[in-house]
Design an enzyme around this catalytic site. Structure first.
Site, short mmCIF file in Angstrom:
data_model
loop_
_atom_site.label_atom_id
_atom_site.label_comp_id
_atom_site.label_asym_id
_atom_site.label_seq_id
_atom_site.Cartn_x
_atom_site.Cartn_y
_atom_site.Cartn_z
N ASP A 126 -11.59 -27.11 6.29
CA ASP A 126 -12.59 -26.46 5.43
C ASP A 126 -13.71 -25.96 6.33
O ASP A 126 -14.45 -26.75 6.90
CB ASP A 126 -13.12 -27.45 4.40
CG ASP A 126 -14.00 -26.79 3.34
OD1 ASP A 126 -14.49 -25.67 3.58
OD2 ASP A 126 -14.20 -27.41 2.28
N ARG A 128 -16.22 -23.89 5.44
CA ARG A 128 -17.37 -23.37 4.72
C ARG A 128 -18.68 -23.99 5.20
O ARG A 128 -18.73 -25.13 5.62
CB ARG A 128 -17.20 -23.62 3.22
CG ARG A 128 -16.13 -22.75 2.60
CD ARG A 128 -15.90 -23.10 1.15
NE ARG A 128 -15.30 -24.43 1.00
CZ ARG A 128 -14.99 -24.96 -0.17
NH1 ARG A 128 -15.26 -24.30 -1.29
NH2 ARG A 128 -14.43 -26.16 -0.23
#
Length: 205
Positions: A126, A128
């Protein structure tokens, strides 16, 4: 991070009328949006969601993920309450971009799960970043959220930027035969709080 407010307009939707606020991250060039309804600058915790862009789920009705269902559910919940904020963040594919997301889907079609596919492409599970949320919320006068999420990483990220998460509101939507393994992997490998329905299914489904 230099995130600046650009403009705001009304946005009528099937759920009700929101105000759409446009922001520009001057470092990355990415454009982010906040949708608001009601008085959110009164100091009380605001029902809110951080929603990362998902073209396939949000606009193309994909059943491979739960993103579109969560977007609709969050907007409906805000409209029902008459007050809230949704930050729509341009972080397609958990931060790897649309074309790499399609590459990851191709690997998943061959048997990899969503985390394995990212790693095989050389990305993190991930990627982000939520740093842009603090200046966006500050511009809107919001310092405390009742956050609609199943992802504890979002809670930690906001708190690290001095945004209070007064409550985590579960947002479990859209389970189907096409995304069951995906959601199980998010629970088992990414720590998403999806309840006993998904726990332990990553290896068996």
């Amino acid at each position: 991070m230099s995130v600046v407010f650009v403009a705001a307009s009304k946005l009528p939707t099937p759920f009700g009328e929101f105000t759409m606020h446009g922001f520009l991250d001057e470092e990355s060039g990415k454009e982010h949006v906040a949708l608001t309804m009601g008085d959110i600058a009164d100091g009380a915790p605001v029902l809110g969601r951080l929603h990362s862009e998902c073209l396939t789920g949000d606009a193309l009705f994909s059943l491979r993920c739960d993103c579109g269902f969560q977007l609709e559910g969050a907007l409906a919940a805000i409209a029902e309450e008459g007050r809230g904020v949704l930050l729509y963040l341009r972080q397609e594919g958990r931060g790897i971009g649309l074309l790499n997301k399609i590459r990851a889907y191709e690997l998943q079609d061959g048997g990899a799960d969503t985390v394995e596919a990212n790693l095989q492409l050389g990305f993190g599970a991930d990627q982000r970043d939520y740093a842009m949320c603090q200046p966006m919320l500050a511009h809107l006068g919001v310092s405390s959220l009742r956050l609609m999420t199943n992802n504890p990483r979002k809670v930690k990220a906001l708190e690290s930027y001095a945004v209070t998460v007064a409550e985590r509101v579960p947002l479990q939507k859209g389970l189907n035969k096409h995304n069951r393994r995906y959601l199980a992997t998010k629970a088992g490998k990414l720590g998403h709080m999806l309840g006993s329905l998904h726990q332990g299914e990553a290896e068996t489904t």
